[in-house]
Design a protein around this motif. Structure first.
Motif, PDB file in Angstrom:
ATOM      1  N   ASN A   1      -7.112   0.925  -5.506  1.00 58.45           N
ATOM      2  CA  ASN A   1      -7.423   2.113  -4.711  1.00 58.45           C
ATOM      3  C   ASN A   1      -7.235   3.370  -5.541  1.00 58.45           C
ATOM      4  O   ASN A   1      -6.242   3.503  -6.277  1.00 58.45           O
ATOM      5  CB  ASN A   1      -6.536   2.174  -3.465  1.00 58.45           C
TER       6      ASN A   1
ATOM      7  N   TYR B   1      -7.078   2.490  10.421  1.00 62.40           N
ATOM      8  CA  TYR B   1      -7.891   1.415  11.007  1.00 62.40           C
ATOM      9  C   TYR B   1      -7.432   0.028  10.556  1.00 62.40           C
ATOM     10  O   TYR B   1      -8.013  -0.984  10.930  1.00 62.40           O
ATOM     11  CB  TYR B   1      -9.355   1.597  10.578  1.00 62.40           C
ATOM     12  N   CYS B   2      -6.368  -0.026   9.737  1.00 65.49           N
ATOM     13  CA  CYS B   2      -6.076  -1.251   8.988  1.00 65.49           C
ATOM     14  C   CYS B   2      -5.182  -2.232   9.735  1.00 65.49           C
ATOM     15  O   CYS B   2      -4.099  -1.875  10.183  1.00 65.49           O
ATOM     16  CB  CYS B   2      -5.409  -0.886   7.652  1.00 65.49           C
TER      17      CYS B   2
ATOM     18  N   ARG C   1       0.426   3.888   1.846  1.00 61.26           N
ATOM     19  CA  ARG C   1       0.555   4.279   3.244  1.00 61.26           C
ATOM     20  C   ARG C   1      -0.507   3.510   4.025  1.00 61.26           C
ATOM     21  O   ARG C   1      -1.538   3.159   3.475  1.00 61.26           O
ATOM     22  CB  ARG C   1       0.283   5.789   3.337  1.00 61.26           C
ATOM     23  N   LYS C   2      -0.218   3.241   5.281  1.00 60.46           N
ATOM     24  CA  LYS C   2      -1.161   2.461   6.089  1.00 60.46           C
ATOM     25  C   LYS C   2      -2.338   3.334   6.542  1.00 60.46           C
ATOM     26  O   LYS C   2      -2.131   4.440   7.047  1.00 60.46           O
ATOM     27  CB  LYS C   2      -0.370   1.957   7.302  1.00 60.46           C
ATOM     28  N   CYS C   3      -3.570   2.836   6.367  1.00 60.64           N
ATOM     29  CA  CYS C   3      -4.741   3.570   6.869  1.00 60.64           C
ATOM     30  C   CYS C   3      -4.819   3.403   8.393  1.00 60.64           C
ATOM     31  O   CYS C   3      -4.307   2.430   8.940  1.00 60.64           O
ATOM     32  CB  CYS C   3      -6.015   3.043   6.213  1.00 60.64           C
TER      33      CYS C   3
ATOM     34  N   SER D   1      -0.240  -5.653   5.037  1.00 59.64           N
ATOM     35  CA  SER D   1       0.094  -4.747   3.929  1.00 59.64           C
ATOM     36  C   SER D   1       0.950  -3.609   4.458  1.00 59.64           C
ATOM     37  O   SER D   1       0.936  -3.314   5.650  1.00 59.64           O
ATOM     38  CB  SER D   1      -1.185  -4.144   3.332  1.00 59.64           C
TER      39      SER D   1
ATOM     40  N   GLY E   1      -5.589  -7.290  -1.545  1.00 56.48           N
ATOM     41  CA  GLY E   1      -4.427  -6.760  -0.822  1.00 56.48           C
ATOM     42  C   GLY E   1      -4.776  -6.254   0.553  1.00 56.48           C
ATOM     43  O   GLY E   1      -5.772  -6.657   1.139  1.00 56.48           O
ATOM     44  N   GLY E   2      -3.952  -5.306   0.964  1.00 58.35           N
ATOM     45  CA  GLY E   2      -3.088  -4.454   0.201  1.00 58.35           C
ATOM     46  C   GLY E   2      -3.801  -3.688  -0.921  1.00 58.35           C
ATOM     47  O   GLY E   2      -5.006  -3.579  -0.971  1.00 58.35           O
ATOM     48  N   THR E   3      -2.966  -3.209  -1.790  1.00 56.69           N
ATOM     49  CA  THR E   3      -3.444  -2.454  -2.944  1.00 56.69           C
ATOM     50  C   THR E   3      -2.801  -3.029  -4.212  1.00 56.69           C
ATOM     51  O   THR E   3      -1.712  -2.607  -4.602  1.00 56.69           O
ATOM     52  CB  THR E   3      -3.060  -0.956  -2.802  1.00 56.69           C
TER      53      THR E   3
ATOM     54  N   PHE F   1      -4.714  -5.296   8.066  1.00 58.22           N
ATOM     55  CA  PHE F   1      -4.402  -6.283   7.011  1.00 58.22           C
ATOM     56  C   PHE F   1      -2.896  -6.401   6.849  1.00 58.22           C
ATOM     57  O   PHE F   1      -2.145  -5.504   7.245  1.00 58.22           O
ATOM     58  CB  PHE F   1      -5.000  -5.862   5.661  1.00 58.22           C
TER      59      PHE F   1
ATOM     60  N   CYS G   1       0.874  -1.184   0.000  1.00 60.30           N
ATOM     61  CA  CYS G   1       0.000   0.000   0.000  1.00 60.30           C
ATOM     62  C   CYS G   1       0.904   1.225   0.000  1.00 60.30           C
ATOM     63  O   CYS G   1       2.059   1.140   0.420  1.00 60.30           O
ATOM     64  CB  CYS G   1      -0.876   0.040   1.245  1.00 60.30           C
TER      65      CYS G   1
ATOM     66  N   ARG H   1      -7.056   7.737   4.543  1.00 65.47           N
ATOM     67  CA  ARG H   1      -7.008   7.296   3.149  1.00 65.47           C
ATOM     68  C   ARG H   1      -6.111   8.242   2.349  1.00 65.47           C
ATOM     69  O   ARG H   1      -5.995   9.419   2.672  1.00 65.47           O
ATOM     70  CB  ARG H   1      -8.421   7.290   2.538  1.00 65.47           C
TER      71      ARG H   1
END
Ligand code: SF4
Length: 387
Positions: free
Chosen positions: A108, A31-32, A27-29, A36, A73-75, A34, A25, A145
């Motif tokens: 994304n 709340y995430c 950048r990490k969100c 990634s 993913g991920g993205t 996952f 990704c 995001r």
């Protein structure tokens, strides 16, 4: 006169789904949780090499037919169009891909281009799942995001221009500071764009994420309840029907890959941390990038948590995955799968929740009532069997 007997060759291959994990990704969100994270070009190149090696090494052409592929993913869209084409080429060489396979890629906004989308479409990817989450900039910022709503619109337009006629949009509700009004606005704005599918999940605060360390002002339980009820009602007006706890589709556009997962079709997961259900076993790939890059062709080294499922495990999964779908589970299918009646195993649990108006029995199907969907987790936990 000689009689010529026509032999009909029946397809006797077992359906198989493939999941391909891309753990990158921008950048990490907030709340995430996952598997990634950000990456450099070299890591992405090495990863695609390792992934292609793994796909080649688990080739299953003889007895399985791949009915769906999900690149998640991920993205995945941080990879170039060429890299995504290469992954699809490897899959086509290693597996018998059904002619009408559903092939989804998550993307994304802010990471896609028209050229890349065109290449993906050429590589027979036929469904795009766009991670939007919100149309409101303040909510996107709160979630961490990387994109704006305008970038999402651009991605959507590029996807259509590239020839995608099956687009999913991911949305999220119960975001800190979100009101029922704002959620309705989100739903209506997206529904008016006429995607084929919408996934709407409520925000879950996961341990270890930045959100878990913050003091957040979340919508109340009553507001969250209202947002969930509004989702089905608003989307119905736009021609979407709810077919799973969090998924809504126009007729004929239900996600086949996800339905297969809830119906326990066998699937193989490739890539870092990817999970599989295959030949009566569940297992996951390592989540250690170093190990994966060096040993992606060696199941002994990369497969972890290998569990051989018992008959009881299979029944439990049949119940708690199948009940996620609004059509519910078929008692005839249960009998075909397990050789016994559903009442003999789950009679008392089914009756208990039917009496509480949380489950209903229609024809051969058992399913959640509207009231039951809101308390589905504790109800589903009751389907675990003592071994
Ligand atoms: S884009 Fe998706 S996978 Fe990546 S950090 Fe955000 S939520 Fe996680």
């Amino acid at each position: 006169m000689m009689t010529v007997r026509m032999l009909t060759v029946r397809n006797t291959k077992t359906p198989l789904e493939l999941y391909v994990h891309i753990p990158f990704c921008i950048r990490k969100c907030q709340y995430c949780d996952f598997l990634s994270g950000p990456s450099d070009q070299r890591t992405r190149d090495n990863y695609v090499d390792a992934l292609c090696r793994e796909i080649r090494s688990i080739s299953q052409k003889e007895s399985y037919e791949v009915v769906s592929v999900f690149i998640g993913g991920g993205t995945p869209s941080v990879l170039s169009g060429e890299q995504l084409c290469r992954i699809m080429d490897e899959i086509r060489q290693a597996f018998a891909l059904s002619e009408d396979a559903e092939i989804t890629m998550e993307a994304n906004p802010g990471t896609v281009s028209l050229e890349q989308m065109k290449l993906c479409r050429k590589a027979s990817i036929n469904r795009i799942s766009l991670g939007l989450q919100s149309t409101v900039q303040q909510e996107l910022d709160m979630l961490g995001r990387i994109h704006t709503y305008e970038e999402f619109l651009q991605s959507c337009q590029w996807a259509r221009e590239a020839g995608f006629d099956n687009i999913n949009v991911d949305l999220m509700f119960a975001i800190p500071g979100q009101t029922c009004e704002s959620w309705k606005h989100n739903l209506e704005t997206v529904a008016e764009l006429l995607p084929e599918h919408i996934s709407a999940y409520s925000l879950i605060i996961e341990e270890g994420t930045p959100f878990a360390r913050k003091k957040l002002i979340l919508p109340t339980e009553d507001e969250e309840y209202q947002m969930y009820e509004d989702t089905a009602e608003i989307l119905r007006k736009y021609g979407f029907h709810q077919y799973e706890i969090s998924n809504y589709a126009r007729n004929g556009f239900e996600c086949r890959h996800n339905k297969g997962y809830w119906q326990r079709t066998e699937y193989l997961g490739v890539g870092l941390g990817a999970a599989s259900l295959f030949q009566g076993q569940r297992f996951s790939n390592t989540s250690d990038m170093k190990v994966y890059l060096s040993d992606s062709t060696d199941p002994e080294k990369i497969r972890e948590d290998v569990t051989t499922l018992s008959g009881s495990n299979e029944m439990e999964e049949f119940m708690f995955l199948g009940l996620r779908m609004t059509e519910g589970i078929s008692e005839r299918q249960f009998e075909r799968n397990f050789g016994c009646r559903i009442e003999d195993i789950y009679g008392s649990v089914l009756t208990k929740y039917k009496d509480m108006d949380l489950l209903e029995h229609t024809g051969e199907f058992w399913r959640f009532t509207r009231k039951g969907i809101h308390v589905s987790n504790p109800v589903l936990a009751d389907f675990l069997l003592d071994e």
